[in-house]
Write a protein that holds these residues in place. Structure first.
Motif, PDB file in Angstrom:
ATOM      1  N   ARG A  81      29.141  12.605 -28.885  1.00  0.00           N
ATOM      2  CA  ARG A  81      29.679  11.247 -28.939  1.00  0.00           C
ATOM      3  C   ARG A  81      28.932  10.437 -29.984  1.00  0.00           C
ATOM      4  O   ARG A  81      27.808  10.742 -30.346  1.00  0.00           O
ATOM      5  N   ASP A  82      29.584   9.409 -30.428  1.00  0.00           N
ATOM      6  CA  ASP A  82      29.012   8.502 -31.420  1.00  0.00           C
ATOM      7  C   ASP A  82      27.717   7.901 -30.862  1.00  0.00           C
ATOM      8  O   ASP A  82      27.720   7.332 -29.762  1.00  0.00           O
ATOM      9  N   PRO A  83      26.608   7.986 -31.604  1.00  0.00           N
ATOM     10  CA  PRO A  83      25.343   7.436 -31.095  1.00  0.00           C
ATOM     11  C   PRO A  83      25.397   5.927 -30.862  1.00  0.00           C
ATOM     12  O   PRO A  83      24.727   5.413 -29.965  1.00  0.00           O
ATOM     13  N   LEU A  84      26.210   5.215 -31.642  1.00  0.00           N
ATOM     14  CA  LEU A  84      26.325   3.773 -31.431  1.00  0.00           C
ATOM     15  C   LEU A  84      27.050   3.481 -30.120  1.00  0.00           C
ATOM     16  O   LEU A  84      26.692   2.546 -29.401  1.00  0.00           O
ATOM     17  N   GLU A  85      28.053   4.291 -29.794  1.00  0.00           N
ATOM     18  CA  GLU A  85      28.757   4.123 -28.523  1.00  0.00           C
ATOM     19  C   GLU A  85      27.827   4.429 -27.353  1.00  0.00           C
ATOM     20  O   GLU A  85      27.818   3.710 -26.350  1.00  0.00           O
ATOM     21  N   ARG A  86      27.043   5.480 -27.499  1.00  0.00           N
ATOM     22  CA  ARG A  86      26.096   5.827 -26.434  1.00  0.00           C
ATOM     23  C   ARG A  86      25.071   4.721 -26.232  1.00  0.00           C
ATOM     24  O   ARG A  86      24.731   4.367 -25.104  1.00  0.00           O
ATOM     25  N   ALA A  87      24.577   4.140 -27.325  1.00  0.00           N
ATOM     26  CA  ALA A  87      23.614   3.041 -27.232  1.00  0.00           C
ATOM     27  C   ALA A  87      24.256   1.832 -26.560  1.00  0.00           C
ATOM     28  O   ALA A  87      23.632   1.173 -25.713  1.00  0.00           O
ATOM     29  N   PHE A  88      25.506   1.525 -26.921  1.00  0.00           N
ATOM     30  CA  PHE A  88      26.214   0.402 -26.316  1.00  0.00           C
ATOM     31  C   PHE A  88      26.325   0.587 -24.809  1.00  0.00           C
ATOM     32  O   PHE A  88      26.042  -0.331 -24.035  1.00  0.00           O
ATOM     33  N   VAL A  89      26.723   1.785 -24.387  1.00  0.00           N
ATOM     34  CA  VAL A  89      26.904   2.053 -22.953  1.00  0.00           C
ATOM     35  C   VAL A  89      25.573   1.943 -22.219  1.00  0.00           C
ATOM     36  O   VAL A  89      25.506   1.348 -21.134  1.00  0.00           O
ATOM     37  N   ARG A  90      24.517   2.462 -22.808  1.00  0.00           N
ATOM     38  CA  ARG A  90      23.200   2.356 -22.161  1.00  0.00           C
ATOM     39  C   ARG A  90      22.758   0.903 -22.058  1.00  0.00           C
ATOM     40  O   ARG A  90      22.219   0.469 -21.039  1.00  0.00           O
TER      41      ARG A  90
ATOM     42  N   SER B 144      15.732  -6.487 -18.495  1.00  0.00           N
ATOM     43  CA  SER B 144      15.397  -7.263 -19.682  1.00  0.00           C
ATOM     44  C   SER B 144      15.836  -6.561 -20.958  1.00  0.00           C
ATOM     45  O   SER B 144      15.767  -5.337 -21.075  1.00  0.00           O
ATOM     46  N   ARG B 145      16.222  -7.361 -21.946  1.00  0.00           N
ATOM     47  CA  ARG B 145      16.589  -6.786 -23.238  1.00  0.00           C
ATOM     48  C   ARG B 145      15.359  -6.256 -23.975  1.00  0.00           C
ATOM     49  O   ARG B 145      15.477  -5.496 -24.929  1.00  0.00           O
ATOM     50  N   GLU B 146      14.180  -6.643 -23.524  1.00  0.00           N
ATOM     51  CA  GLU B 146      12.943  -6.146 -24.129  1.00  0.00           C
ATOM     52  C   GLU B 146      12.735  -4.655 -23.853  1.00  0.00           C
ATOM     53  O   GLU B 146      11.882  -4.030 -24.470  1.00  0.00           O
ATOM     54  N   LEU B 147      13.527  -4.093 -22.959  1.00  0.00           N
ATOM     55  CA  LEU B 147      13.408  -2.674 -22.621  1.00  0.00           C
ATOM     56  C   LEU B 147      14.214  -1.779 -23.552  1.00  0.00           C
ATOM     57  O   LEU B 147      14.290  -0.571 -23.330  1.00  0.00           O
ATOM     58  N   CYS B 148      14.782  -2.338 -24.594  1.00  0.00           N
ATOM     59  CA  CYS B 148      15.582  -1.560 -25.543  1.00  0.00           C
ATOM     60  C   CYS B 148      14.720  -0.443 -26.133  1.00  0.00           C
ATOM     61  O   CYS B 148      13.671  -0.703 -26.726  1.00  0.00           O
ATOM     62  N   PRO B 149      15.159   0.816 -25.987  1.00  0.00           N
ATOM     63  CA  PRO B 149      14.350   1.941 -26.452  1.00  0.00           C
ATOM     64  C   PRO B 149      14.548   2.291 -27.930  1.00  0.00           C
ATOM     65  O   PRO B 149      13.893   3.198 -28.429  1.00  0.00           O
ATOM     66  N   PHE B 150      15.402   1.580 -28.639  1.00  0.00           N
ATOM     67  CA  PHE B 150      15.753   1.957 -30.008  1.00  0.00           C
ATOM     68  C   PHE B 150      15.037   1.089 -31.033  1.00  0.00           C
ATOM     69  O   PHE B 150      14.802  -0.094 -30.809  1.00  0.00           O
TER      70      PHE B 150
ATOM     71  N   GLY C 181      22.049  -4.220 -18.914  1.00  0.00           N
ATOM     72  CA  GLY C 181      22.438  -5.612 -18.702  1.00  0.00           C
ATOM     73  C   GLY C 181      23.109  -5.820 -17.371  1.00  0.00           C
ATOM     74  O   GLY C 181      22.859  -6.817 -16.684  1.00  0.00           O
ATOM     75  N   LEU C 182      23.960  -4.890 -16.979  1.00  0.00           N
ATOM     76  CA  LEU C 182      24.676  -4.999 -15.719  1.00  0.00           C
ATOM     77  C   LEU C 182      23.726  -4.969 -14.527  1.00  0.00           C
ATOM     78  O   LEU C 182      23.965  -5.602 -13.508  1.00  0.00           O
ATOM     79  N   HIS C 183      22.611  -4.262 -14.684  1.00  0.00           N
ATOM     80  CA  HIS C 183      21.629  -4.158 -13.607  1.00  0.00           C
ATOM     81  C   HIS C 183      20.555  -5.244 -13.701  1.00  0.00           C
ATOM     82  O   HIS C 183      19.587  -5.228 -12.944  1.00  0.00           O
ATOM     83  N   GLY C 184      20.728  -6.176 -14.646  1.00  0.00           N
ATOM     84  CA  GLY C 184      19.822  -7.319 -14.740  1.00  0.00           C
ATOM     85  C   GLY C 184      18.482  -7.015 -15.388  1.00  0.00           C
ATOM     86  O   GLY C 184      17.536  -7.784 -15.244  1.00  0.00           O
TER      87      GLY C 184
END
Length: 71
Positions: free
Chosen positions: A6-15, A25-31, A20-23
């Motif tokens: 699958r497209d890596p950008l799509e996978r990143a979006f879904v993750r 923090s955006r600071e946890l972004c692994p990329f 976000g849905l689970h509340g």
């Protein structure tokens, strides 16, 4: 039979959406790559928005499928 990746950008979006849905923090972004990080953050924003709107479970999955079909 080979599986298509699958497209890596799509996978990143879904993750990001799931975080976000689970509340979480955006600071946890692994990329660190700019494009992938941006896709993750876009997903995170959508997930947070859906969380604030009260979407959970199957409704959130349905919403995620709609977003991916459009994007």
């Amino acid at each position: 039979m080979k599986r298509l990746k699958r497209d890596p950008l799509e996978r990143a979006f879904v993750r990001g959406y799931q975080f976000g849905l689970h509340g979480k923090s955006r600071e946890l972004c692994p990329f660190t790559l700019v494009d992938v990080r941006q896709a993750w953050l876009n997903g995170w924003r959508e997930g947070r928005s859906d969380q604030w709107d009260g979407l959970k479970g199957a409704a959130a999955v349905h919403r995620l499928n709609e977003v991916n079909a459009v994007g």
